[in-house]
Every structure is written in C-alpha cells, then in structure tokens.
Design a protein around this motif. Structure first.
Motif, mmCIF file in Angstrom:
data_model
loop_
_atom_site.group_PDB
_atom_site.id
_atom_site.type_symbol
_atom_site.label_atom_id
_atom_site.label_comp_id
_atom_site.label_asym_id
_atom_site.label_seq_id
_atom_site.Cartn_x
_atom_site.Cartn_y
_atom_site.Cartn_z
ATOM 1 N N GLN A 39 0.814 -1.184 0.078
ATOM 2 C CA GLN A 39 0.041 -0.009 0.144
ATOM 3 C C GLN A 39 0.953 1.204 -0.133
ATOM 4 O O GLN A 39 1.450 1.493 0.989
ATOM 5 C CB GLN A 39 -0.790 0.069 1.224
ATOM 6 C CG GLN A 39 -1.772 1.271 1.322
ATOM 7 C CD GLN A 39 -3.038 0.928 2.061
ATOM 8 O OE1 GLN A 39 -2.945 0.202 3.172
ATOM 9 N NE2 GLN A 39 -4.283 1.610 2.041
ATOM 10 N N LYS A 43 -3.159 5.453 -1.687
ATOM 11 C CA LYS A 43 -3.359 4.532 -2.701
ATOM 12 C C LYS A 43 -3.970 3.295 -2.045
ATOM 13 O O LYS A 43 -3.627 3.130 -0.664
ATOM 14 C CB LYS A 43 -2.501 4.141 -3.531
ATOM 15 C CG LYS A 43 -2.070 4.902 -4.529
ATOM 16 C CD LYS A 43 -0.839 4.380 -5.549
ATOM 17 C CE LYS A 43 -0.245 5.433 -6.499
ATOM 18 N NZ LYS A 43 0.513 4.988 -7.544
ATOM 19 N N GLU A 44 -4.994 2.422 -2.558
ATOM 20 C CA GLU A 44 -5.305 1.299 -2.141
ATOM 21 C C GLU A 44 -4.466 0.033 -2.102
ATOM 22 O O GLU A 44 -3.349 0.117 -2.664
ATOM 23 C CB GLU A 44 -6.613 0.814 -2.915
ATOM 24 C CG GLU A 44 -7.910 1.873 -2.846
ATOM 25 C CD GLU A 44 -9.099 1.220 -3.451
ATOM 26 O OE1 GLU A 44 -10.061 1.796 -3.144
ATOM 27 O OE2 GLU A 44 -8.991 0.126 -3.933
ATOM 28 N N ARG A 45 -4.642 -0.795 -1.027
ATOM 29 C CA ARG A 45 -3.616 -2.047 -1.130
ATOM 30 C C ARG A 45 -3.929 -2.677 -2.397
ATOM 31 O O ARG A 45 -5.020 -3.033 -2.849
ATOM 32 C CB ARG A 45 -3.722 -2.820 0.432
ATOM 33 C CG ARG A 45 -3.034 -3.772 0.708
ATOM 34 C CD ARG A 45 -2.936 -4.126 1.998
ATOM 35 N NE ARG A 45 -4.178 -4.493 2.543
ATOM 36 C CZ ARG A 45 -4.210 -4.852 4.109
ATOM 37 N NH1 ARG A 45 -3.331 -4.644 4.844
ATOM 38 N NH2 ARG A 45 -5.577 -5.231 4.225
ATOM 39 N N GLU A 46 -2.551 -3.279 -2.893
ATOM 40 C CA GLU A 46 -2.622 -3.751 -4.253
ATOM 41 C C GLU A 46 -1.752 -5.143 -3.864
ATOM 42 O O GLU A 46 -0.866 -5.396 -3.278
ATOM 43 C CB GLU A 46 -2.029 -3.056 -5.364
ATOM 44 C CG GLU A 46 -0.881 -2.495 -5.085
ATOM 45 C CD GLU A 46 -0.158 -1.847 -6.348
ATOM 46 O OE1 GLU A 46 -0.919 -1.270 -7.110
ATOM 47 O OE2 GLU A 46 1.050 -1.763 -6.272
ATOM 48 N N GLU A 106 -7.598 -9.588 -2.450
ATOM 49 C CA GLU A 106 -7.445 -9.108 -1.195
ATOM 50 C C GLU A 106 -8.475 -9.735 -0.048
ATOM 51 O O GLU A 106 -8.187 -10.155 1.027
ATOM 52 C CB GLU A 106 -7.184 -7.562 -0.872
ATOM 53 C CG GLU A 106 -7.233 -7.113 0.494
ATOM 54 C CD GLU A 106 -6.985 -5.460 0.740
ATOM 55 O OE1 GLU A 106 -6.816 -4.742 -0.390
ATOM 56 O OE2 GLU A 106 -6.938 -5.234 1.813
ATOM 57 N N TRP A 112 -3.363 -10.756 8.506
ATOM 58 C CA TRP A 112 -2.391 -9.557 7.974
ATOM 59 C C TRP A 112 -1.572 -9.289 9.244
ATOM 60 O O TRP A 112 -1.728 -9.084 10.243
ATOM 61 C CB TRP A 112 -3.381 -8.381 7.745
ATOM 62 C CG TRP A 112 -4.224 -8.698 6.409
ATOM 63 C CD1 TRP A 112 -5.466 -9.161 6.527
ATOM 64 C CD2 TRP A 112 -3.933 -8.333 5.118
ATOM 65 N NE1 TRP A 112 -6.177 -9.144 5.317
ATOM 66 C CE2 TRP A 112 -4.981 -8.858 4.348
ATOM 67 C CE3 TRP A 112 -2.600 -8.066 4.484
ATOM 68 C CZ2 TRP A 112 -5.006 -8.774 2.903
ATOM 69 C CZ3 TRP A 112 -2.653 -8.163 3.034
ATOM 70 C CH2 TRP A 112 -3.991 -8.297 2.336
#
Length: 122
Positions: A39, A43-46, A106, A112
């Motif tokens: 991330q 921005k969004e986590r990718e 995701e 996590w």
C-alpha cells in the motif's frame, strides 16, 4: 488464517535489492497460500505476489514480474519476497497474509501482519 509478521523493509536506492520475510508461529503454515500486498501513500492496498502451499505455484502482478521473486521455506514457517531492480514506485508498506483458498484478491486473505516499510529513493 494464520497470523503473519513481516520484516526486512528499509531504505534503498533505485536499482537496489531487498528481501522481505513473512513468518508465523502457527503450526499449519504449510497448508496456506501466502500473499504479499503493498500500500503506497494515498492508494489502496494492491496485490504483489502469492505462492501456493507447496511452493510450486507462484503468481505475480505485472508491475513486479521479472524483478520480484516469491519463495517459501515451510520448515521455517517463513515466506520471502526477493525484490530486485527496485524503483521509486515500489515505495510502499508491504504486507503478507494467508489464505486456504485459490484466489489472489485481497478479500481472500487474512491474518494480516503490521507491514514493513520499503522506501526506494531515486
């Protein structure tokens, strides 16, 4: 899912390398697909990469294909992300997570970790 913990991040110049580690104290690590995500600020986590339970199947986002290598050592309950030819756009917090499923999205992952910061300077 097993709870993961990441390590190995740091500051590196563009073109350099880092190896991230993802470990767990869970007894069933070898049953899980392990994924790496990142991330960047704002921005969004990718998705970055994933590896199947045996290590025989690996998946990469196109942005890292040929530069990053995911691997695992089930005897050590650890997965790795070798990152070579790093670029400033690789700067992000990197997370690992686990899944018993076949997807690489995701929502398919859990357990996590807290993440490890990777900063690539130009």
């Amino acid at each position: 899912q097993v709870q993961m913990a990441e390590s190995g991040g740091g500051l590196v110049q563009a073109g350099g390398s880092l190896r991230l580690s993802c470990t767990t104290t869970g007894r069933t690590f070898s049953s899980y697909t392990i994924g790496w995500f990142r991330q960047a600020p704002g921005k969004e986590r990718e998705f970055v990469a994933a590896i199947g339970w045996s290590g025989g199947e690996t998946y990469y986002d196109d942005s890292v294909k040929g530069r990053f290598t995911i691997s695992r050592d089930n005897a050590k309950n650890t997965a790795y992300l070798q990152m070579n030819v790093l670029k400033p756009e690789d700067t992000a917090v990197y997370y690992c997570a686990s899944t018993l499923g076949a997807g690489t999205g995701e929502p398919d992952f859990g357990g996590w970790g807290q993440g490890t910061q990777v900063t690539v300077s130009s």
